[in-house]
Enzyme design. Structure first.
Site, PDB file in Angstrom:
ATOM      1  N   TYR A 133      11.073  75.407 -67.722  1.00  0.00           N
ATOM      2  CA  TYR A 133      12.395  75.850 -67.248  1.00  0.00           C
ATOM      3  C   TYR A 133      13.501  75.210 -68.096  1.00  0.00           C
ATOM      4  N   HIS A 134      13.472  73.869 -68.188  1.00  0.00           N
ATOM      5  CA  HIS A 134      14.552  73.211 -68.921  1.00  0.00           C
ATOM      6  C   HIS A 134      14.580  73.699 -70.382  1.00  0.00           C
TER       7      HIS A 134
ATOM      8  N   ASP B 244      18.169  93.922 -62.308  1.00  0.00           N
ATOM      9  CA  ASP B 244      17.641  92.853 -63.159  1.00  0.00           C
ATOM     10  C   ASP B 244      18.381  92.875 -64.493  1.00  0.00           C
TER      11      ASP B 244
ATOM     12  N   ASN C  27      19.203  66.742 -51.707  1.00  0.00           N
ATOM     13  CA  ASN C  27      19.074  67.676 -50.584  1.00  0.00           C
ATOM     14  C   ASN C  27      17.740  67.465 -49.879  1.00  0.00           C
TER      15      ASN C  27
ATOM     16  N   TYR D 223      22.195  79.943 -54.673  1.00  0.00           N
ATOM     17  CA  TYR D 223      22.845  78.734 -54.128  1.00  0.00           C
ATOM     18  C   TYR D 223      24.214  78.473 -54.778  1.00  0.00           C
TER      19      TYR D 223
ATOM     20  N   THR E 287      22.031  73.043 -68.289  1.00  0.00           N
ATOM     21  CA  THR E 287      21.582  71.933 -67.450  1.00  0.00           C
ATOM     22  C   THR E 287      21.625  70.623 -68.231  1.00  0.00           C
TER      23      THR E 287
ATOM     24  N   SER F 135      10.468  70.555 -69.163  1.00  0.00           N
ATOM     25  CA  SER F 135       9.709  71.551 -68.393  1.00  0.00           C
ATOM     26  C   SER F 135       9.959  72.883 -69.087  1.00  0.00           C
TER      27      SER F 135
ATOM     28  N   GLN G  35      25.006  71.462 -66.322  1.00  0.00           N
ATOM     29  CA  GLN G  35      25.223  70.969 -64.963  1.00  0.00           C
ATOM     30  C   GLN G  35      24.133  69.973 -64.564  1.00  0.00           C
TER      31      GLN G  35
ATOM     32  N   TYR H 156       9.284  59.919 -56.621  1.00  0.00           N
ATOM     33  CA  TYR H 156       8.199  60.170 -57.578  1.00  0.00           C
ATOM     34  C   TYR H 156       8.077  58.982 -58.537  1.00  0.00           C
TER      35      TYR H 156
ATOM     36  N   LYS I 271      16.554  76.796 -71.017  1.00  0.00           N
ATOM     37  CA  LYS I 271      18.003  76.558 -71.131  1.00  0.00           C
ATOM     38  C   LYS I 271      18.379  76.164 -72.570  1.00  0.00           C
TER      39      LYS I 271
ATOM     40  N   ASN J 184      12.423  85.793 -68.409  1.00  0.00           N
ATOM     41  CA  ASN J 184      13.542  86.145 -67.530  1.00  0.00           C
ATOM     42  C   ASN J 184      14.833  85.482 -68.020  1.00  0.00           C
TER      43      ASN J 184
HETATM   44  P1  NAD Z   1      19.160  80.151 -57.249  1.00  0.00           P
HETATM   45  O1  NAD Z   1      17.720  80.394 -57.491  1.00  0.00           O
HETATM   46  O2  NAD Z   1      19.602  79.795 -55.879  1.00  0.00           O
HETATM   47  O3  NAD Z   1      20.004  81.436 -57.703  1.00  0.00           O
HETATM   48  C1  NAD Z   1      19.738  82.158 -58.875  1.00  0.00           C
HETATM   49  C2  NAD Z   1      20.053  83.622 -58.585  1.00  0.00           C
HETATM   50  O4  NAD Z   1      19.835  84.382 -59.769  1.00  0.00           O
HETATM   51  C3  NAD Z   1      19.146  84.207 -57.507  1.00  0.00           C
HETATM   52  O5  NAD Z   1      19.914  84.839 -56.513  1.00  0.00           O
HETATM   53  C4  NAD Z   1      18.263  85.185 -58.261  1.00  0.00           C
HETATM   54  O6  NAD Z   1      17.882  86.287 -57.475  1.00  0.00           O
HETATM   55  C5  NAD Z   1      19.141  85.581 -59.439  1.00  0.00           C
HETATM   56  N1  NAD Z   1      18.385  86.005 -60.634  1.00  0.00           N
HETATM   57  C6  NAD Z   1      17.378  85.361 -61.269  1.00  0.00           C
HETATM   58  N2  NAD Z   1      16.941  86.072 -62.315  1.00  0.00           N
HETATM   59  C7  NAD Z   1      17.696  87.206 -62.352  1.00  0.00           C
HETATM   60  C8  NAD Z   1      17.716  88.338 -63.193  1.00  0.00           C
HETATM   61  N3  NAD Z   1      16.862  88.480 -64.226  1.00  0.00           N
HETATM   62  N4  NAD Z   1      18.612  89.331 -62.949  1.00  0.00           N
HETATM   63  C9  NAD Z   1      19.483  89.210 -61.917  1.00  0.00           C
HETATM   64  N5  NAD Z   1      19.501  88.158 -61.071  1.00  0.00           N
HETATM   65  C10 NAD Z   1      18.621  87.162 -61.300  1.00  0.00           C
HETATM   66  O7  NAD Z   1      19.633  79.046 -58.294  1.00  0.00           O
HETATM   67  P2  NAD Z   1      20.905  78.087 -58.244  1.00  0.00           P
HETATM   68  O8  NAD Z   1      20.489  76.785 -57.712  1.00  0.00           O
HETATM   69  O9  NAD Z   1      22.051  78.802 -57.657  1.00  0.00           O
HETATM   70  O10 NAD Z   1      21.167  77.899 -59.799  1.00  0.00           O
HETATM   71  C11 NAD Z   1      22.034  78.790 -60.475  1.00  0.00           C
HETATM   72  C12 NAD Z   1      22.122  78.411 -61.943  1.00  0.00           C
HETATM   73  O11 NAD Z   1      22.636  77.090 -62.065  1.00  0.00           O
HETATM   74  C13 NAD Z   1      20.787  78.437 -62.662  1.00  0.00           C
HETATM   75  O12 NAD Z   1      20.961  78.961 -63.945  1.00  0.00           O
HETATM   76  C14 NAD Z   1      20.397  76.974 -62.739  1.00  0.00           C
HETATM   77  O13 NAD Z   1      19.615  76.747 -63.861  1.00  0.00           O
HETATM   78  C15 NAD Z   1      21.750  76.293 -62.839  1.00  0.00           C
HETATM   79  N6  NAD Z   1      21.720  74.928 -62.289  1.00  0.00           N
HETATM   80  C16 NAD Z   1      21.397  74.711 -60.970  1.00  0.00           C
HETATM   81  C17 NAD Z   1      21.365  73.410 -60.479  1.00  0.00           C
HETATM   82  C18 NAD Z   1      20.983  73.088 -59.048  1.00  0.00           C
HETATM   83  O14 NAD Z   1      20.882  71.888 -58.713  1.00  0.00           O
HETATM   84  N7  NAD Z   1      20.797  74.069 -58.178  1.00  0.00           N
HETATM   85  C19 NAD Z   1      21.680  72.348 -61.335  1.00  0.00           C
HETATM   86  C20 NAD Z   1      22.003  72.606 -62.671  1.00  0.00           C
HETATM   87  C21 NAD Z   1      22.019  73.910 -63.143  1.00  0.00           C
HETATM   88  N1  USQ Z   2      12.431  63.676 -57.676  1.00  0.00           N
HETATM   89  C1  USQ Z   2      11.845  62.719 -56.862  1.00  0.00           C
HETATM   90  N2  USQ Z   2      11.496  63.095 -55.610  1.00  0.00           N
HETATM   91  C2  USQ Z   2      11.698  64.347 -55.119  1.00  0.00           C
HETATM   92  C3  USQ Z   2      12.307  65.308 -55.941  1.00  0.00           C
HETATM   93  C4  USQ Z   2      12.647  64.944 -57.230  1.00  0.00           C
HETATM   94  O1  USQ Z   2      11.637  61.574 -57.261  1.00  0.00           O
HETATM   95  O2  USQ Z   2      11.338  64.610 -53.965  1.00  0.00           O
HETATM   96  C5  USQ Z   2      12.862  63.315 -59.046  1.00  0.00           C
HETATM   97  C6  USQ Z   2      12.191  64.120 -60.154  1.00  0.00           C
HETATM   98  O3  USQ Z   2      10.984  63.544 -60.564  1.00  0.00           O
HETATM   99  C7  USQ Z   2      13.268  64.105 -61.236  1.00  0.00           C
HETATM  100  C8  USQ Z   2      14.574  64.026 -60.460  1.00  0.00           C
HETATM  101  O4  USQ Z   2      14.236  63.627 -59.137  1.00  0.00           O
HETATM  102  O5  USQ Z   2      13.163  62.949 -62.000  1.00  0.00           O
HETATM  103  C9  USQ Z   2      15.331  65.332 -60.380  1.00  0.00           C
HETATM  104  O6  USQ Z   2      14.464  66.332 -59.851  1.00  0.00           O
HETATM  105  P1  USQ Z   2      15.063  67.575 -59.042  1.00  0.00           P
HETATM  106  O7  USQ Z   2      13.932  68.369 -58.500  1.00  0.00           O
HETATM  107  O8  USQ Z   2      16.119  67.119 -58.115  1.00  0.00           O
HETATM  108  O9  USQ Z   2      15.848  68.352 -60.195  1.00  0.00           O
HETATM  109  P2  USQ Z   2      15.316  69.100 -61.496  1.00  0.00           P
HETATM  110  O10 USQ Z   2      13.904  69.465 -61.424  1.00  0.00           O
HETATM  111  O11 USQ Z   2      15.770  68.324 -62.677  1.00  0.00           O
HETATM  112  O12 USQ Z   2      16.129  70.465 -61.431  1.00  0.00           O
HETATM  113  C10 USQ Z   2      17.356  70.632 -60.724  1.00  0.00           C
HETATM  114  C11 USQ Z   2      17.600  72.113 -60.582  1.00  0.00           C
HETATM  115  C12 USQ Z   2      17.732  72.731 -61.973  1.00  0.00           C
HETATM  116  C13 USQ Z   2      18.806  71.999 -62.752  1.00  0.00           C
HETATM  117  C14 USQ Z   2      18.545  70.500 -62.797  1.00  0.00           C
HETATM  118  C15 USQ Z   2      19.707  69.721 -63.372  1.00  0.00           C
HETATM  119  O13 USQ Z   2      16.528  72.731 -59.884  1.00  0.00           O
HETATM  120  O14 USQ Z   2      18.072  74.106 -61.844  1.00  0.00           O
HETATM  121  O15 USQ Z   2      18.844  72.490 -64.057  1.00  0.00           O
HETATM  122  O16 USQ Z   2      18.401  70.014 -61.440  1.00  0.00           O
HETATM  123  S1  USQ Z   2      19.176  68.354 -64.347  1.00  0.00           S
HETATM  124  O17 USQ Z   2      18.263  67.548 -63.532  1.00  0.00           O
HETATM  125  O18 USQ Z   2      20.336  67.629 -64.715  1.00  0.00           O
HETATM  126  O19 USQ Z   2      18.467  68.910 -65.477  1.00  0.00           O
END
Ligand code: NAD
Ligand code: USQ
Length: 482
Positions: A270-271, A163, A329, A100, A233, A268, A297, A344, A274, A207
């Protein structure tokens, strides 16, 4: 683990595609592509889906070097740009460039005259298949996307499929492409995914942490001057009851003062991955002199950028499901299909947000103004903050203007998080470098909602409710594959 996961695969991509000009409906499947895949069983098969075979760690060096006519954006005044030849287009490797944020960024940088290579394992497309979810928008194969881009702009984006946990693969990409900057988006990025069960928790941390460590070692070994721009993040900080600074806080304790990394309280697996990444990067900046920018971000919303709008086949992914979909979204898609907005718990959770057009802008600013050797720079990358209730109200009002009947429901919170809290993160550093934010206006919400309405027939409403519980991790629900 990377070695255990290795498979031997090769893909040959013919570059003999006919040039074509702008028409929207052109069928790119006409362009010849020849694929040769060999895959072997791997533990990853067990990890994410039983009974399927996957291709991992295959390498593609698909294209020749581009000839770019424009130069990249120059550093803004006052920066500490130290590159030897700032006027020459820089070579930027975008890891995770099929995702994305990565796809939009790769196109943006290519458009701005940078020489770009995408490195991606395509594992994200695999997660979608395994969980039975799909992007709201139809997304084309990475090969078709890149051919389309080349045909429209004449610019080539190199492609390396593999990878980054496989160091041999990553080393090859570094040696072949010789990046001046690496933008690292390539991680498993969903908090709910990381909380499905033990194997996904372990996978997420392996990963993400191993991948980032490999990038650090690759820079040290092959491109010492390369600037790492790493996507972190805002969730690393959690929700402390004091202001959140950009990476560091000055503390006076028992009469002594020091500037220290800001405390991290991720919520989490995931977090937490990071946080581990940030610590590893900070250490290697100190120990090896790596130059790095950690972009903490916020939650990204939106889908269109100047570049992805140029053709339907460049369209970005848009996740709305309960695992990968993010708050705003999701709410837009829910409003479009008449599903109540899923707040939530109490909905007082407050987070930092930004438009995807600002993601690409921020990354470009970070690249154009690189960190110094040895510097671990942290920017909080967002433009505004909202509570979930604020977002629900905004989407409800915007939906009503479009004639939609938008309701909200309070869903028992599947996560463990504060539902009412203080939140005041700083975010001045990117603005100082020249960020011009796109603010969440009525017209922007309108266009997001209209976008969701355009694709509403593709929505699978069964995927909307959250299916992963932080407390009941490992308990299988109907929407998660075995
Ligand atoms: P996404 O899942 O759409 O894209 C991640 C991409 O990385 C995918 O295309 C996946 O195939 C690739 N990938 C994952 N592991 C890999 C590996 N080991 N080797 C090679 N490729 C690999 O995610 P996104 O929403 O584009 O997020 C991108 C980055 O931005 C992430 O690190 C995420 O933590 C960070 N981020 C995203 C958001 C958000 O709201 N989408 C917010 C804050 C931070
Ligand atoms: N939430 C709701 N309803 C929903 C979805 C989410 O109330 O339908 C709430 C969640 O409980 C949470 C907040 O919205 O409190 C954010 O959740 P989210 O799913 O929008 O985002 P999050 O899980 O935090 O993760 C996303 C991305 C991640 C990035 C992160 C930035 O997937 O890759 O790191 O946003 S941040 O939130 O600043 O850590």
């Amino acid at each position: 683990m990377a070695h255990l996961l290795s498979t031997s695969c090769s893909i040959k991509v013919s570059t003999g595609c006919k040039p074509y000009s702008l028409p929207y409906k052109q069928d790119l499947s006409a362009f010849p592509t020849s694929l040769t895949l060999q895959a072997s069983e791997s533990p990853f098969t067990r990890l994410v889906s039983r009974g399927e075979k996957h291709q991992r760690n295959y390498t593609v060096h698909a294209t020749t070097l581009p000839v770019n006519k424009e130069g990249p954006t120059q550093p803004s005044s006052g920066s500490h740009q130290t590159l030897k030849e700032p006027s020459k287009p820089q070579r930027v490797m975008v890891i995770g460039g099929d995702g994305y944020c990565g796809w939009a960024t790769a196109l943006h940088l290519s458009n701005k005259g940078y020489e770009v290579a995408i490195v991606d394992s395509l594992v994200r497309r695999l997660f979608d298949h395994q969980l039975g979810i799909d992007s709201l928008t139809p997304i084309h194969s990475i090969h078709n996307r890149l051919r389309c881009w080349k045909s429209l702009t004449g610019k080539t984006i190199e492609l390396y499929i593999g990878d980054i946990c496989d160091f041999e693969f990553l080393s090859e990409t570094f040696k072949l492409f010789e990046p001046d900057a690496v933008v690292h988006f390539g991680e498993q990025r969903s908090a709910p995914y990381s909380m499905i069960d033990r194997s996904r928790a372990v996978y997420t941390q392996q990963n993400n942490v191993t991948g980032t460590l490999n990038v650090l070692f690759a820079i040290k070994e092959f491109r010492e001057q390369c600037h790492l721009v790493k996507l972190g993040t805002m969730g690393e900080y959690g929700t402390p009851n004091i202001d959140i600074e950009e990476g560091y806080i000055t503390i006076t304790h028992n009469g002594r003062t020091d500037t220290l990394p800001y405390p991290k309280q991720a919520s989490s697996f995931y977090h937490l991955s990071k946080v581990h990444d940030s610590n590893n990067i900070a250490f290697t900046c100190k120990a090896w002199g790596i130059r790095a920018t950690d972009l903490n971000q916020g939650v990204v919303y939106g889908v269109r950028t100047d570049e992805t709008e140029m053709h339907e086949e460049l369209c970005n992914r848009f996740d709305y499901d309960g695992v990968f979909g993010t708050a705003l979204n999701r709410f837009c898609v829910q409003a479009a299909v008449g599903h109540p907005l899923t707040v939530y718990g109490k909905g007082g959770q407050t987070r930092a947000f930004l438009d995807i057009r600002d993601t690409v802008q921020c990354v470009e600013l970070a690249i154009a103004n690189p960190a110094q050797p040895g510097e671990f720079r942290v920017f909080n990358q967002f433009t505004e903050q909202f509570s979930i209730n604020d977002l629900a109200t905004l989407v409800t009002k915007a939906g009503e203007k479009l004639g939609l009947n938008v309701q909200s429901i309070s869903v028992p919170n599947p996560r463990v998080e504060a539902e009412e809290h203080y939140y005041n993160p700083k975010h001045t550093k990117l603005v100082e470098l020249g960020l011009k934010p796109h603010i969440l206006s009525d017209s922007l919400l309108d266009s997001l909602l209209n976008f969701a309405i355009k694709y509403k027939d593709r929505v699978d409403t069964k995927q909307i409710m959250p299916s992963v519980s932080w407390r009941k991790i490992g308990v299988k629900t109907r929407t998660i594959a075995a």
